[in-house]
Design an enzyme around this catalytic site. Structure first.
Site, PDB file in Angstrom:
ATOM      1  CB  CYS A 187      -4.700  -1.361   5.802  1.00 16.98           C
ATOM      2  SG  CYS A 187      -2.953  -1.829   5.730  1.00 16.98           S
ATOM      3  CB  CYS A 200      -0.395  -3.107   2.274  1.00 16.75           C
ATOM      4  SG  CYS A 200      -0.578  -4.186   3.660  1.00 16.75           S
ATOM      5  CB  SER A 201      -5.076  -3.924   1.206  1.00 16.45           C
ATOM      6  OG  SER A 201      -4.690  -2.977   0.238  1.00 16.45           O
ATOM      7  CB  CYS A 202      -3.760  -5.141   7.058  1.00 19.07           C
ATOM      8  SG  CYS A 202      -2.002  -5.159   6.693  1.00 19.07           S
TER       9      CYS A 202
END
Lengths: 103, 212
Positions: B115, B118-120
């Site tokens: 991701c 962000c950090s999905c």
């Protein structure tokens, strides 16, 4: 929107560091921030897009210097003030009073 | 699962800590206190969420999905056609897993997930993301030098294997269906699930070879 969060393809970010047997949360406060993600949504203070936008509006230096859950905290603080849930300066006052009471 | 002991006394018991809480821990405590005082937050709800994600939601869930797909061709088909629905058949659904796409590794194609924005990450099947997945270096490099990243993770892909990098987003989350390792023909679903690491479902590792 262009911004520091749009990291794909950026160079010179250093090595990828991995940690064996990583815990879900490294610090107790991380778990509290994580939990507030759910309770803040449940209260209808903001939605997930507003939450992400709150992170994406961070300044580049602060974004890079802070951790994942600090990004979350930053967004909560920004949005809760913008939505009128917290008054400007209310959080700082609470921090001061907690420190006064011995942390 | 243990949590970081350091600092765990800060919130749990205000009377026993020896060191002052960090600035961040204090900010979080102040925020939680304020929202609680306003009646907008129940600390017990947060306790329950933390416990759930520390003990019940993690990559063992995803490993069940993969092992089922390896042993049940009809399930595999359903999983590739509608990941969300097939994963929910095994009881895994909810926040950050609302729209799941399962991508299958074969002899010709290897998939890996990032991701960049962000950090999905697919929480119901993999739990919370590891630090490296959330880190700037991984997010930056996974799309510009994926083969180099894989090499660092110990995966050497043959040049004729196509590498597909999937960039997650706020709504859509990916799960890699790794290739079933050779020599596992007689193994049960439970035994197979043991071979499925978290990283193999992100695509930065292959499924483990069976012991011995």
């Amino acid at each position: 929107m262009n911004g520091i969060h749009d990291m794909g393809g950026m160079q010179c970010m250093g090595p990828i560091e991995r940690e064996e047997n990583e815990p879900a949360f490294h610090e107790t406060w991380e778990g509290r921030v994580f939990g507030m993600f759910f309770t803040n949504f449940a209260e209808g203070h903001f939605n997930v897009d507003m939450f992400r936008h709150g992170i994406e509006r961070m300044g580049p230096a602060e974004y890079l210097e802070t951790s994942y859950y600090e990004h979350w905290l930053h967004s909560f603080e920004t949005l809760l003030v913008e939505r009128g849930v917290l008054a400007e300066g209310e959080l700082e006052e609470k921090i001061a009073s907690l420190r006064e009471a011995g942390g | 699962m243990t949590i970081a002991n350091e600092g765990s006394s800060i919130m749990a018991d205000d009377h026993t800590h020896n060191e002052p809480p960090s600035d961040t821990a204090m900010r979080v405590k102040a925020l939680e206190t304020l929202l609680t005082e306003k009646g907008l937050l129940d600390p017990a709800a947060i306790d329950a969420l933390v416990e759930t994600y520390e003990t019940r939601i993690g990559p063992r869930n995803g490993a069940r999905v993969v092992a089922r797909a390896w042993t049940d061709p009809d399930y595999r088909q359903r999983l590739l056609e509608d990941g969300t629905k097939a994963i929910a058949e095994l009881g895994f659904s909810g926040v950050q897993g609302e729209d799941m796409v399962v991508v299958e590794n074969t002899g010709d194609v290897h998939n890996m997930v990032v991701c960049t924005l962000c950090s999905c990450y697919p929480w119901p099947t993999l739990g919370l993301p590891p630090i490296w997945f959330k880190s700037a270096p991984y997010r930056a490099r996974a799309v510009i030098d994926p083969r180099g990243v894989l090499k660092e993770f110990g995966v050497e892909l043959s040049e004729d294997v196509e590498l597909r990098v999937w960039d997650s987003n706020a709504e859509l989350r990916y799960l890699v269906l790794p290739q079933r390792p050779a020599g596992t023909e007689g193994m049960s679903e439970d035994e197979l699930a043991e071979l499925v690491s978290r990283d193999s479902m992100i695509g930065t590792a292959l499924a483990d070879a069976p012991a011995g």
